[in-house]
Design a protein around this motif. Structure first.
Motif, PDB file in Angstrom:
ATOM      1  N   ASP A 113      -2.413  -2.524 -31.713  1.00 42.65           N
ATOM      2  CA  ASP A 113      -3.040  -2.635 -30.409  1.00 42.65           C
ATOM      3  C   ASP A 113      -1.969  -2.963 -29.371  1.00 42.65           C
ATOM      4  O   ASP A 113      -1.255  -3.950 -29.498  1.00 42.65           O
ATOM      5  N   SER A 114      -1.871  -2.150 -28.346  1.00 38.20           N
ATOM      6  CA  SER A 114      -0.839  -2.368 -27.327  1.00 38.20           C
ATOM      7  C   SER A 114      -1.256  -3.418 -26.296  1.00 38.20           C
ATOM      8  O   SER A 114      -0.436  -3.850 -25.504  1.00 38.20           O
ATOM      9  N   LEU A 115      -2.506  -3.831 -26.306  1.00 37.64           N
ATOM     10  CA  LEU A 115      -2.953  -4.850 -25.349  1.00 37.64           C
ATOM     11  C   LEU A 115      -3.097  -6.185 -26.062  1.00 37.64           C
ATOM     12  O   LEU A 115      -4.016  -6.419 -26.827  1.00 37.64           O
ATOM     13  N   ILE A 116      -2.148  -7.058 -25.806  1.00 33.90           N
ATOM     14  CA  ILE A 116      -2.154  -8.379 -26.427  1.00 33.90           C
ATOM     15  C   ILE A 116      -2.872  -9.372 -25.528  1.00 33.90           C
ATOM     16  O   ILE A 116      -3.601 -10.240 -25.977  1.00 33.90           O
ATOM     17  N   ALA A 117      -2.657  -9.252 -24.242  1.00 32.88           N
ATOM     18  CA  ALA A 117      -3.265 -10.166 -23.283  1.00 32.88           C
ATOM     19  C   ALA A 117      -3.526  -9.412 -21.981  1.00 32.88           C
ATOM     20  O   ALA A 117      -2.870  -8.428 -21.688  1.00 32.88           O
ATOM     21  N   LYS A 118      -4.466  -9.914 -21.245  1.00 34.31           N
ATOM     22  CA  LYS A 118      -4.789  -9.326 -19.950  1.00 34.31           C
ATOM     23  C   LYS A 118      -4.818 -10.461 -18.936  1.00 34.31           C
ATOM     24  O   LYS A 118      -5.474 -11.471 -19.153  1.00 34.31           O
ATOM     25  N   ILE A 119      -4.087 -10.288 -17.851  1.00 33.52           N
ATOM     26  CA  ILE A 119      -4.060 -11.300 -16.804  1.00 33.52           C
ATOM     27  C   ILE A 119      -4.793 -10.743 -15.591  1.00 33.52           C
ATOM     28  O   ILE A 119      -4.454  -9.678 -15.085  1.00 33.52           O
ATOM     29  N   SER A 171       1.552 -16.455 -12.596  1.00 31.20           N
ATOM     30  CA  SER A 171       1.036 -16.229 -13.951  1.00 31.20           C
ATOM     31  C   SER A 171       2.048 -15.480 -14.815  1.00 31.20           C
ATOM     32  O   SER A 171       2.242 -15.810 -15.984  1.00 31.20           O
ATOM     33  N   LEU A 172       2.679 -14.466 -14.241  1.00 31.63           N
ATOM     34  CA  LEU A 172       3.680 -13.710 -14.992  1.00 31.63           C
ATOM     35  C   LEU A 172       4.910 -14.558 -15.288  1.00 31.63           C
ATOM     36  O   LEU A 172       5.510 -14.443 -16.355  1.00 31.63           O
ATOM     37  N   ASP A 173       5.283 -15.429 -14.348  1.00 33.06           N
ATOM     38  CA  ASP A 173       6.415 -16.337 -14.586  1.00 33.06           C
ATOM     39  C   ASP A 173       6.125 -17.304 -15.728  1.00 33.06           C
ATOM     40  O   ASP A 173       7.020 -17.674 -16.479  1.00 33.06           O
ATOM     41  N   GLU A 174       4.875 -17.710 -15.857  1.00 34.64           N
ATOM     42  CA  GLU A 174       4.493 -18.689 -16.871  1.00 34.64           C
ATOM     43  C   GLU A 174       4.127 -18.060 -18.215  1.00 34.64           C
ATOM     44  O   GLU A 174       3.965 -18.774 -19.201  1.00 34.64           O
ATOM     45  N   LEU A 175       4.017 -16.751 -18.270  1.00 34.26           N
ATOM     46  CA  LEU A 175       3.631 -16.055 -19.496  1.00 34.26           C
ATOM     47  C   LEU A 175       4.701 -16.224 -20.568  1.00 34.26           C
ATOM     48  O   LEU A 175       5.877 -15.991 -20.325  1.00 34.26           O
ATOM     49  N   LEU A 176       4.271 -16.618 -21.737  1.00 35.66           N
ATOM     50  CA  LEU A 176       5.194 -16.798 -22.851  1.00 35.66           C
ATOM     51  C   LEU A 176       4.520 -16.322 -24.130  1.00 35.66           C
ATOM     52  O   LEU A 176       3.588 -16.952 -24.628  1.00 35.66           O
ATOM     53  N   LEU A 177       4.967 -15.197 -24.635  1.00 34.70           N
ATOM     54  CA  LEU A 177       4.465 -14.636 -25.886  1.00 34.70           C
ATOM     55  C   LEU A 177       5.662 -14.380 -26.784  1.00 34.70           C
ATOM     56  O   LEU A 177       6.293 -13.341 -26.707  1.00 34.70           O
ATOM     57  N   MET A 178       5.989 -15.336 -27.593  1.00 39.15           N
ATOM     58  CA  MET A 178       7.181 -15.195 -28.423  1.00 39.15           C
ATOM     59  C   MET A 178       6.783 -14.905 -29.856  1.00 39.15           C
ATOM     60  O   MET A 178       5.784 -15.423 -30.318  1.00 39.15           O
ATOM     61  N   LYS A 221       7.980  -8.737 -27.324  1.00 46.58           N
ATOM     62  CA  LYS A 221       8.459  -8.187 -26.062  1.00 46.58           C
ATOM     63  C   LYS A 221       7.220  -7.760 -25.273  1.00 46.58           C
ATOM     64  O   LYS A 221       6.272  -7.222 -25.837  1.00 46.58           O
ATOM     65  N   THR A 222       7.237  -8.019 -23.976  1.00 47.33           N
ATOM     66  CA  THR A 222       6.107  -7.649 -23.130  1.00 47.33           C
ATOM     67  C   THR A 222       6.589  -6.844 -21.934  1.00 47.33           C
ATOM     68  O   THR A 222       7.791  -6.718 -21.694  1.00 47.33           O
ATOM     69  N   THR A 223       5.641  -6.346 -21.183  1.00 42.66           N
ATOM     70  CA  THR A 223       5.965  -5.628 -19.954  1.00 42.66           C
ATOM     71  C   THR A 223       5.976  -6.570 -18.748  1.00 42.66           C
ATOM     72  O   THR A 223       6.062  -6.119 -17.612  1.00 42.66           O
ATOM     73  N   ALA A 224       5.903  -7.881 -18.986  1.00 38.89           N
ATOM     74  CA  ALA A 224       5.868  -8.857 -17.895  1.00 38.89           C
ATOM     75  C   ALA A 224       7.039  -8.703 -16.924  1.00 38.89           C
ATOM     76  O   ALA A 224       6.812  -8.730 -15.705  1.00 38.89           O
ATOM     77  N   PRO A 225       8.278  -8.517 -17.379  1.00 40.39           N
ATOM     78  CA  PRO A 225       9.377  -8.343 -16.411  1.00 40.39           C
ATOM     79  C   PRO A 225       9.164  -7.125 -15.502  1.00 40.39           C
ATOM     80  O   PRO A 225       9.414  -7.195 -14.292  1.00 40.39           O
ATOM     81  N   PHE A 226       8.668  -6.048 -16.064  1.00 40.35           N
ATOM     82  CA  PHE A 226       8.379  -4.845 -15.281  1.00 40.35           C
ATOM     83  C   PHE A 226       7.262  -5.117 -14.269  1.00 40.35           C
ATOM     84  O   PHE A 226       7.359  -4.738 -13.099  1.00 40.35           O
TER      85      PHE A 226
END
Length: 68
Positions: A1-7, A24-31, A34-39
């Motif tokens: 599944d490519s959708l792990i979380a939805k903000i 919210s994107l700055d605080e996102l942490l999924l270790m 790799k996420t698309t958050a930087p993009f």
């Protein structure tokens, strides 16, 4: 599944909702994933997005701008 979380963010106006999304994107942490958050952070920082001046080809144009 490519959708792990939805903000989803909201605010009294567009500017407030975008500010909340940036935080919210700055605080996102999924270790260690790799996420698309930087993009996404680059997109919400783009003036065209902030001003609501975008269309269906926004991502394509955004990527072309980044390549230059």
């Amino acid at each position: 599944d490519s959708l792990i979380a939805k903000i989803i963010t909201y605010g009294k106006n567009r500017e407030q909702a975008i500010t909340t999304m940036k935080r919210s994107l700055d605080e996102l942490l999924l270790m260690p994933l790799k996420t698309t958050a930087p993009f996404l952070k680059e997109i919400v920082a783009d003036n065209r997005f902030s001003e609501g001046n975008y269309f269906t080809d926004f991502i394509e144009e955004f990527l072309q701008k980044e390549e230059k």
